[in-house]
Write a protein that holds these residues in place. Sequence first.
Motif, PDB file in Angstrom:
ATOM      1  N   LEU A  41       0.855  -1.186   0.000  1.00  0.00           N
ATOM      2  CA  LEU A  41       0.000   0.000   0.000  1.00  0.00           C
ATOM      3  C   LEU A  41       0.889   1.234   0.000  1.00  0.00           C
ATOM      4  N   GLY A  42       0.878   1.963  -1.087  1.00  0.00           N
ATOM      5  CA  GLY A  42       1.730   3.148  -1.210  1.00  0.00           C
ATOM      6  C   GLY A  42       1.821   3.571  -2.661  1.00  0.00           C
ATOM      7  N   GLY A  43       2.904   4.246  -3.001  1.00  0.00           N
ATOM      8  CA  GLY A  43       3.145   4.661  -4.374  1.00  0.00           C
ATOM      9  C   GLY A  43       4.235   3.833  -5.012  1.00  0.00           C
ATOM     10  N   ASP A  44       4.747   4.319  -6.138  1.00  0.00           N
ATOM     11  CA  ASP A  44       5.741   3.553  -6.881  1.00  0.00           C
ATOM     12  C   ASP A  44       7.036   3.374  -6.089  1.00  0.00           C
ATOM     13  N   GLY A  45       7.455   4.413  -5.370  1.00  0.00           N
ATOM     14  CA  GLY A  45       8.664   4.292  -4.573  1.00  0.00           C
ATOM     15  C   GLY A  45       8.547   3.217  -3.519  1.00  0.00           C
ATOM     16  N   PHE A  46       7.380   3.155  -2.874  1.00  0.00           N
ATOM     17  CA  PHE A  46       7.177   2.115  -1.861  1.00  0.00           C
ATOM     18  C   PHE A  46       7.115   0.735  -2.504  1.00  0.00           C
ATOM     19  N   MET A  47       6.538   0.641  -3.699  1.00  0.00           N
ATOM     20  CA  MET A  47       6.516  -0.642  -4.396  1.00  0.00           C
ATOM     21  C   MET A  47       7.943  -1.134  -4.652  1.00  0.00           C
ATOM     22  N   LEU A  48       8.823  -0.242  -5.102  1.00  0.00           N
ATOM     23  CA  LEU A  48      10.212  -0.639  -5.334  1.00  0.00           C
ATOM     24  C   LEU A  48      10.868  -1.122  -4.046  1.00  0.00           C
ATOM     25  N   ARG A  49      10.638  -0.410  -2.953  1.00  0.00           N
ATOM     26  CA  ARG A  49      11.222  -0.832  -1.675  1.00  0.00           C
ATOM     27  C   ARG A  49      10.671  -2.183  -1.245  1.00  0.00           C
ATOM     28  N   THR A  50       9.376  -2.403  -1.472  1.00  0.00           N
ATOM     29  CA  THR A  50       8.768  -3.689  -1.119  1.00  0.00           C
ATOM     30  C   THR A  50       9.361  -4.815  -1.948  1.00  0.00           C
ATOM     31  N   LEU A  51       9.525  -4.590  -3.247  1.00  0.00           N
ATOM     32  CA  LEU A  51      10.093  -5.623  -4.110  1.00  0.00           C
ATOM     33  C   LEU A  51      11.516  -5.982  -3.679  1.00  0.00           C
ATOM     34  N   HIS A  52      12.303  -4.980  -3.305  1.00  0.00           N
ATOM     35  CA  HIS A  52      13.647  -5.258  -2.802  1.00  0.00           C
ATOM     36  C   HIS A  52      13.582  -6.106  -1.525  1.00  0.00           C
ATOM     37  N   SER A  53      12.645  -5.791  -0.657  1.00  0.00           N
ATOM     38  CA  SER A  53      12.595  -6.476   0.635  1.00  0.00           C
ATOM     39  C   SER A  53      12.092  -7.906   0.534  1.00  0.00           C
ATOM     40  N   HIS A  57      12.183 -13.797  -0.147  1.00  0.00           N
ATOM     41  CA  HIS A  57      11.019 -14.634   0.128  1.00  0.00           C
ATOM     42  C   HIS A  57      10.414 -15.228  -1.145  1.00  0.00           C
ATOM     43  N   GLY A  58      10.632 -14.574  -2.284  1.00  0.00           N
ATOM     44  CA  GLY A  58      10.088 -15.072  -3.540  1.00  0.00           C
ATOM     45  C   GLY A  58       8.583 -14.938  -3.667  1.00  0.00           C
ATOM     46  N   LEU A  59       7.968 -14.066  -2.872  1.00  0.00           N
ATOM     47  CA  LEU A  59       6.515 -13.926  -2.892  1.00  0.00           C
ATOM     48  C   LEU A  59       6.064 -12.938  -3.958  1.00  0.00           C
ATOM     49  N   PRO A  60       4.904 -13.167  -4.568  1.00  0.00           N
ATOM     50  CA  PRO A  60       4.346 -12.157  -5.475  1.00  0.00           C
ATOM     51  C   PRO A  60       3.836 -10.963  -4.692  1.00  0.00           C
ATOM     52  N   VAL A  61       3.814  -9.800  -5.350  1.00  0.00           N
ATOM     53  CA  VAL A  61       3.373  -8.564  -4.709  1.00  0.00           C
ATOM     54  C   VAL A  61       2.207  -7.990  -5.503  1.00  0.00           C
ATOM     55  N   TYR A  62       1.133  -7.704  -4.802  1.00  0.00           N
ATOM     56  CA  TYR A  62      -0.035  -7.042  -5.377  1.00  0.00           C
ATOM     57  C   TYR A  62      -0.085  -5.648  -4.764  1.00  0.00           C
ATOM     58  N   GLY A  63       0.158  -4.626  -5.565  1.00  0.00           N
ATOM     59  CA  GLY A  63       0.186  -3.263  -5.060  1.00  0.00           C
ATOM     60  C   GLY A  63      -1.139  -2.557  -5.248  1.00  0.00           C
ATOM     61  N   MET A  64      -1.500  -1.724  -4.265  1.00  0.00           N
ATOM     62  CA  MET A  64      -2.663  -0.847  -4.413  1.00  0.00           C
ATOM     63  C   MET A  64      -2.217   0.586  -4.143  1.00  0.00           C
ATOM     64  N   ALA A 112      18.947  -3.319  -8.866  1.00  0.00           N
ATOM     65  CA  ALA A 112      18.073  -2.242  -9.336  1.00  0.00           C
ATOM     66  C   ALA A 112      16.922  -2.847 -10.127  1.00  0.00           C
ATOM     67  N   ILE A 113      15.720  -2.474  -9.794  1.00  0.00           N
ATOM     68  CA  ILE A 113      14.534  -2.939 -10.515  1.00  0.00           C
ATOM     69  C   ILE A 113      14.227  -1.999 -11.673  1.00  0.00           C
ATOM     70  N   ASN A 114      14.432  -0.699 -11.486  1.00  0.00           N
ATOM     71  CA  ASN A 114      14.182   0.280 -12.543  1.00  0.00           C
ATOM     72  C   ASN A 114      15.432   0.577 -13.359  1.00  0.00           C
ATOM     73  N   GLU A 115      16.467   1.105 -12.704  1.00  0.00           N
ATOM     74  CA  GLU A 115      17.660   1.503 -13.459  1.00  0.00           C
ATOM     75  C   GLU A 115      18.874   1.637 -12.565  1.00  0.00           C
ATOM     76  N   VAL A 116      20.037   1.544 -13.209  1.00  0.00           N
ATOM     77  CA  VAL A 116      21.314   1.946 -12.621  1.00  0.00           C
ATOM     78  C   VAL A 116      21.726   3.228 -13.338  1.00  0.00           C
ATOM     79  N   SER A 117      22.042   4.266 -12.572  1.00  0.00           N
ATOM     80  CA  SER A 117      22.409   5.536 -13.184  1.00  0.00           C
ATOM     81  C   SER A 117      23.734   6.038 -12.625  1.00  0.00           C
ATOM     82  N   LEU A 118      24.502   6.709 -13.485  1.00  0.00           N
ATOM     83  CA  LEU A 118      25.721   7.408 -13.102  1.00  0.00           C
ATOM     84  C   LEU A 118      25.470   8.900 -13.278  1.00  0.00           C
ATOM     85  N   LEU A 119      25.899   9.689 -12.288  1.00  0.00           N
ATOM     86  CA  LEU A 119      25.651  11.130 -12.316  1.00  0.00           C
ATOM     87  C   LEU A 119      26.888  11.885 -11.843  1.00  0.00           C
TER      88      LEU A 119
END
Length: 255
Positions: A41-53, A57-64, A112-119
């Motif tokens: 439950l959250g936004g895209d940033g929280f979804m990324l953090r959840t997927l990392h965590s 466990h290998g569990l599927p994630v259903y986001g709302m 990284a689920i979205n990207e690796v960036s150099l800045l």
Amino acid sequence: MTKPAVAFAANPTPKAQAILRTLSARYRSVPVADADVIVALGGDGFMLRTLHSVLKHGLPVYGMNAGSLGFLMNDYAEDDLLERIEAAELVELHPLRMRAHAIDGSYTEALAINEVSLLRQTYQAAKLAIQIDGKPRMTELVCDGILVATPAGSTAYNLSAHGPIVPIDSDILCLTPISAFRPRRWRGALLPHDAHVEFIVDDPAERPVSATADNLEVRDVSRVEVQEDRNLTLRLLYDPGHNLAERILAEQFEA
């Protein structure tokens, strides 16, 4: 039929916590170790953090969506949560593995689920060399930075940097420069998913560069390696007709 056992995870924002209280009162929540699925439950940033965590466990994630944009999330609705999960369509993703070497000789590995960036870290532009599968492809890129994006991440920072949107099942990585100065009109490249990408920083002490894998940053890097990790699989669940593949396709027709 036995209903799926659900573990809730919620962003600490007031909105997400209020939704968590509502859903917890209606649906039984179990510990992650006993769950069949995690409801984020959250936004895209929280979804990324959840997927990392949940990688271990290998569990599927259903986001709302309990955030703002919610590109990676399903719409929020209190009713029929378990039925929606049972009817959901599965999307599988593979993260990027970054190995960032710092000028002090240390190195950091991160996913990284979205990207690796150099800045670039200062007012001076970064100067980078690019190797693909051990073969030099560009001896000097003068830029603010560069990124390697997964298909899932192609609509995120990659799109903001004028990179291409690619289908979720395309087995392609996006290599996209950020404000390239030389070569002037280089727009990046599309790479096969199994490409080994290496960036070498020219004069990293005078022109410091940081490397970021999603939300983990390593500063003062001298060399960064990036490759998709097919040994790891992330599983996301989406309501029928609104899965990630459809959203990525629709994004290309947005005004």
